[in-house]
Design a protein around this motif. Structure first.
Motif, mmCIF file in Angstrom:
data_model
loop_
_atom_site.group_PDB
_atom_site.id
_atom_site.type_symbol
_atom_site.label_atom_id
_atom_site.label_comp_id
_atom_site.label_asym_id
_atom_site.label_seq_id
_atom_site.Cartn_x
_atom_site.Cartn_y
_atom_site.Cartn_z
ATOM 1 N N PHE A 24 -16.127 35.676 34.440
ATOM 2 C CA PHE A 24 -17.430 35.525 33.977
ATOM 3 C C PHE A 24 -17.638 36.732 32.919
ATOM 4 N N TRP A 25 -17.687 36.234 31.593
ATOM 5 C CA TRP A 25 -17.881 37.351 30.528
ATOM 6 C C TRP A 25 -19.394 37.326 29.988
ATOM 7 N N GLY A 26 -20.156 37.815 30.574
ATOM 8 C CA GLY A 26 -21.648 37.382 30.345
ATOM 9 C C GLY A 26 -21.826 38.037 29.048
ATOM 10 N N THR A 27 -21.579 38.962 28.451
ATOM 11 C CA THR A 27 -21.842 39.504 27.134
ATOM 12 C C THR A 27 -21.712 38.513 26.105
ATOM 13 N N LEU A 28 -20.441 37.819 26.464
ATOM 14 C CA LEU A 28 -20.057 36.684 25.450
ATOM 15 C C LEU A 28 -20.377 35.276 26.068
ATOM 16 N N GLU A 29 -21.262 35.291 26.884
ATOM 17 C CA GLU A 29 -21.886 33.899 27.520
ATOM 18 C C GLU A 29 -20.859 32.998 27.766
ATOM 19 N N ARG A 30 -19.937 33.347 28.495
ATOM 20 C CA ARG A 30 -18.607 32.450 28.702
ATOM 21 C C ARG A 30 -18.190 32.557 30.206
ATOM 22 N N GLN A 31 -17.830 31.670 30.814
ATOM 23 C CA GLN A 31 -16.877 31.594 32.028
ATOM 24 C C GLN A 31 -15.981 30.554 31.946
ATOM 25 N N VAL A 32 -14.787 30.870 32.617
ATOM 26 C CA VAL A 32 -13.731 30.138 32.800
ATOM 27 C C VAL A 32 -13.275 29.647 34.281
#
Length: 215
Positions: free
Chosen positions: A100-108
């Motif tokens: 979860f890369w919150g700053t980039l608004e992404r999850q894998v």
């Protein structure tokens, strides 16, 4: 905090989008692209990932571990083989990861099977660790009950004495695993909760099928 206050916590996602045409045909290359963007964004602990395992009868558990490498074979992490996750993997090799890369608004999300890497690979990595981390691996009976903190301090002192002026040897109960993916999903937050979800499903040893999922 009141329940209604918790229910009202929400954010809009506006940072980016992800289309089928923009997503690479190879999910590992797509992960490499996103991971490098996470590094460039200087996110805190970009290698941190949730690892979920389960007992042989399906009782799940999850924790944060650090990814220490990835390639077409899978995603690598290291731990104590006798820890809870190590024991669960031994009985049930199915597992899942989530970044979860919150700053980039992404999850894998990644699902697959987990197996040990070679002893030689584990030794090579162990030798690159800071000495304190090496000693920590020797000292900690990970996931086992201990009476108090003092036992760790005592074992630390004993380990320091044992390896004084010597290289720390990788303990037999510590090493690496690789999660070999069969499914990888890339999630990009979008406005109005209509998020982008691109899913890759492995169809044979070399090929993946790419589809879009409803948010």
């Amino acid at each position: 905090m009141k329940q209604e206050d918790i229910q009202n916590i929400r954010n809009e996602y506006l940072a980016a989008s992800l289309s089928e045409t923009d997503a690479h045909a190879d999910p590992i290359k797509q992960f490499d692209k996103w991971f490098n963007e996470a590094l460039k964004a200087e996110l805190h602990e970009p290698t941190a990932m949730t690892l979920a395992t389960a007992t042989h009868d399906g009782r799940p558990s999850a924790r944060i571990v650090l990814m220490k490498g990835f390639d077409s074979n899978g995603f690598v992490f290291y731990t104590n083989y006798l820890s809870r996750k190590g024991k669960e993997i031994a009985k049930n090799p199915l597992g899942a990861l989530m970044f979860f890369w919150g700053t980039l608004e992404r999850q894998v999300r990644i699902e697959g099977t987990i197996e040990k890497i070679s002893k030689e690979e584990s030794i090579r990595y162990f030798q690159t660790r800071p000495r304190a981390s090496q000693l920590g691996a020797v000292v900690s009976p990970q996931s086992q009950e201990i009476p108090d903190r003092n036992i760790l301090d005592k074992k630390w002192q004993e380990a320091e004495a044992e390896f004084l002026d010597k290289d720390v040897i990788k303990p037999s109960f510590w090493g690496g695993y690789v999660l070999k993916p069969r499914l990888i999903e890339f999630w990009q937050g979008r406005q109005s909760r209509l998020h982008d979800r691109i899913l890759y499903k492995k169809i044979d040893n070399k090929h993946w099928k790419k589809v879009r999922l409803a948010p």
